[in-house]
Design an enzyme around this catalytic site. Structure first.
Site, PDB file in Angstrom:
ATOM      1  N   ASN A  65      -2.434 -10.625   8.377  1.00  0.00           N
ATOM      2  CA  ASN A  65      -3.394  -9.540   8.560  1.00  0.00           C
ATOM      3  C   ASN A  65      -4.786  -9.961   8.091  1.00  0.00           C
ATOM      4  O   ASN A  65      -4.956 -10.400   6.948  1.00  0.00           O
ATOM      5  CB  ASN A  65      -2.969  -8.307   7.747  1.00  0.00           C
ATOM      6  CG  ASN A  65      -3.928  -7.151   7.951  1.00  0.00           C
ATOM      7  OD1 ASN A  65      -4.036  -6.616   9.059  1.00  0.00           O
ATOM      8  ND2 ASN A  65      -4.662  -6.800   6.902  1.00  0.00           N
ATOM      9  N   GLU A  66      -5.748  -9.839   8.958  1.00  0.00           N
ATOM     10  CA  GLU A  66      -7.171 -10.040   8.635  1.00  0.00           C
ATOM     11  C   GLU A  66      -7.429 -11.241   7.722  1.00  0.00           C
ATOM     12  O   GLU A  66      -7.872 -11.083   6.582  1.00  0.00           O
ATOM     13  CB  GLU A  66      -7.738  -8.773   7.983  1.00  0.00           C
ATOM     14  CG  GLU A  66      -7.676  -7.560   8.892  1.00  0.00           C
ATOM     15  CD  GLU A  66      -8.346  -6.329   8.295  1.00  0.00           C
ATOM     16  OE1 GLU A  66      -8.796  -6.386   7.134  1.00  0.00           O
ATOM     17  OE2 GLU A  66      -8.423  -5.305   8.974  1.00  0.00           O
ATOM     18  N   GLN A  91       0.810  -1.227   0.000  1.00  0.00           N
ATOM     19  CA  GLN A  91       0.000   0.000   0.000  1.00  0.00           C
ATOM     20  C   GLN A  91       0.844   1.277   0.000  1.00  0.00           C
ATOM     21  O   GLN A  91       0.365   2.328  -0.393  1.00  0.00           O
ATOM     22  CB  GLN A  91      -0.953  -0.015   1.204  1.00  0.00           C
ATOM     23  CG  GLN A  91      -1.988  -1.123   1.096  1.00  0.00           C
ATOM     24  CD  GLN A  91      -2.924  -1.180   2.290  1.00  0.00           C
ATOM     25  OE1 GLN A  91      -2.626  -1.804   3.291  1.00  0.00           O
ATOM     26  NE2 GLN A  91      -4.068  -0.520   2.198  1.00  0.00           N
ATOM     27  N   HIS A  99       0.630  -9.221   4.694  1.00  0.00           N
ATOM     28  CA  HIS A  99      -0.515  -8.294   4.627  1.00  0.00           C
ATOM     29  C   HIS A  99      -1.100  -8.379   3.208  1.00  0.00           C
ATOM     30  O   HIS A  99      -1.026  -7.448   2.414  1.00  0.00           O
ATOM     31  CB  HIS A  99      -0.069  -6.868   4.977  1.00  0.00           C
ATOM     32  CG  HIS A  99      -1.196  -5.954   5.367  1.00  0.00           C
ATOM     33  ND1 HIS A  99      -1.275  -5.308   6.584  1.00  0.00           N
ATOM     34  CD2 HIS A  99      -2.306  -5.559   4.688  1.00  0.00           C
ATOM     35  CE1 HIS A  99      -2.368  -4.565   6.635  1.00  0.00           C
ATOM     36  NE2 HIS A  99      -3.023  -4.700   5.504  1.00  0.00           N
TER      37      HIS A  99
HETATM   38  C1  FCB Z   1      -8.004  -2.945   6.607  1.00  0.00           C
HETATM   39  C2  FCB Z   1      -6.709  -3.380   5.931  1.00  0.00           C
HETATM   40  C3  FCB Z   1      -5.799  -2.227   5.589  1.00  0.00           C
HETATM   41  C4  FCB Z   1      -6.570  -1.060   5.027  1.00  0.00           C
HETATM   42  C5  FCB Z   1      -7.732  -0.705   5.937  1.00  0.00           C
HETATM   43  C6  FCB Z   1      -8.531   0.474   5.462  1.00  0.00           C
HETATM   44  O1  FCB Z   1      -8.974  -3.917   6.496  1.00  0.00           O
HETATM   45  O2  FCB Z   1      -6.001  -4.251   6.780  1.00  0.00           O
HETATM   46  O3  FCB Z   1      -4.809  -2.688   4.703  1.00  0.00           O
HETATM   47  O4  FCB Z   1      -6.961  -1.339   3.748  1.00  0.00           O
HETATM   48  O5  FCB Z   1      -8.582  -1.799   6.042  1.00  0.00           O
END
Ligand code: FCB
Length: 419
Positions: free
Chosen positions: A169-170, A34, A125
């Site tokens: 991440n997520e 990003q 990520h």
């Molecule tokens: C989250 C992501 C991050 C960014 C934010 C706005 O879900 O982890 O990379 O995009 O949202």
């Protein structure tokens, strides 16, 4: 077991000021693809070449300008920073590690240390090396072993420079976009594949956890988990739905992994059967600060330290950001300190309250840090560069950075450790 929490306030201060525990971690977050720029050998860059998502191009040129950016974070009185390592840079070919890339991240870590910023390092990520994708990505038979090897290698190289490591991440967010909604790489829409990917990610994290601990048992390892505040109206079906989603979306992954801390990313609430309208950010996402309190309370049962690894909003004109941060942090403080909140509600005197806290009587949630998303405006995945999440505004033509007014409001919170 009662947790001992120390506060650095005078009893008289209690009425006016709201303090966070000593040593609270204050930072902001970014992720490699990003912000870094110049990454062409991952799945998102390929999808951009195929015309399916916007291209990140040079993004914020953070790969080159990280020192300037960390100077900004330091000038904003932050004491920590979350960033991610780009897997495709470190392992551009299967099993072949690029020591120059590792060296780069070593310098990044040193630059953080030099500025007194505690690093929180994400290993994955969302962007994947192209060779991994070719093998079948997370659905490949040995994907968990491959991921564990990558994590182990990075930590062997850099583990002495960072204490906090986030493997994934997520996991549910990118896998549901990629395998269920089909709007992110690899653009699949298949429920069974999605569920298989989720279970592979659980395995992958657990293998990585073991590998990292084998390198250094003292490191703190977790995931950054996107939890949603699910609620419902009185309709029993809606209630059931919300309970199911709490179990599946918020807890299933966390319950299946080994972890030393929980990283919480909070952006969304969903009240089934609710027609109420909420204030929105530039992306049309509801602004619902109380939700962070509810998801924190849900996490208390894990008895692990919690770091809020992401919370933020897109707000190009910067009229909502300062209030957003403050209101979310007010709810965080309530979760940390129910004794205080209770006292407020029931009119207990600050003196009695002070005694209670100094005796360590506190059954609150063990929240130890907060990272605003994001330090800089950046590449917001399928939305490209339009959404503006940054404490710092980016001019993508000149690459000039301009600190937004709300960043100075956040700075006041960071430096006083209070709201
Ligand atoms: C989250 C992501 C991050 C960014 C934010 C706005 O879900 O982890 O990379 O995009 O949202």
């Amino acid at each position: 077991m009662a947790r001992q929490v120390c506060y650095n306030f005078n009893v008289e201060d209690l009425e006016n000021k709201k303090y966070f525990p000593n040593g609270f971690v204050w930072g902001s977050a970014t992720a490699s693809y990003q912000v870094e720029g110049g990454i062409e050998n991952n799945d998102w860059a390929q999808a951009a070449r195929d015309g399916r998502v916007p291209a990140a191009g040079r993004a914020c040129d953070h790969y080159i300008r990280y020192e300037e950016d960390f100077d900004i974070a330091k000038s904003l009185s932050q004491n920590a920073h979350r960033f991610s390592i780009e897997w495709a840079r470190v392992e551009p070919e299967e099993g072949k590690f690029d020591e120059v890339a590792i060296e780069h991240y070593r310098k990044v870590l040193q630059a953080l240390r030099d500025r007194g910023l505690e690093p929180f390092v994400t290993l994955y990520h969302w962007t994947l090396p192209l060779w991994f994708v070719k093998k079948g990505s997370w659905l490949a038979r040995d994907s968990h072993e491959i991921f564990g090897r990558y994590c182990g290698h990075v930590v062997e190289g850099l583990g002495d420079s960072a204490k906090f490591w986030i493997t994934i991440n997520e996991p549910l967010v990118f896998s549901s976009h990629g395998y269920l909604k089909g709007n992110w790489p690899p653009f699949k829409k298949n429920l069974i594949s999605w569920l298989r990917v989720v279970s592979k990610l659980i395995m992958s994290h657990n293998v990585a956890y073991k590998k990292i601990k084998a390198v250094n048992p003292n490191l703190n390892i977790g995931v950054a988990k996107h939890n949603i505040n699910f609620e419902s109206n009185k309709n029993p079906l809606n209630w059931l739905l919300s309970r199911f989603m709490i179990w599946f979306w918020n807890h299933h992954f966390l319950k299946s992994i080994k972890q030393d801390f929980i990283g919480l990313n909070y952006y969304f609430h969903r009240k089934f059967g609710d027609k109420e309208k909420y204030e929105k950010n530039d992306m049309g996402w509801d602004i619902y600060p109380k939700g962070i309190y509810n998801v924190l309370i849900e996490l208390k049962k894990y008895s692990k330290p919690i770091y809020i690894t992401e919370n933020g909003l897109a707000d190009a004109v910067d009229t909502k950001r300062a209030k957003f941060i403050k209101e979310h942090l007010q709810w965080v403080l309530r979760a940390i300190h129910p004794v205080r909140s209770l006292a407020h509600a029931s009119g207990v005197s600050p003196k009695d309250l002070g005694e209670a806290t100094s005796n360590g009587v506190n059954d609150g949630v063990d929240v130890r840090g907060y990272f605003y998303w994001s330090l800089l405006d950046n590449f917001e995945w399928a939305h490209g560069f339009d959404p503006r999440f940054g404490l710092v505004e980016m001019n993508y033509d000149t690459l000039e950075r301009k600190i937004r007014p709300s960043a100075y409001e956040y700075k006041k919170i960071c430096e006083s450790n209070s709201i």
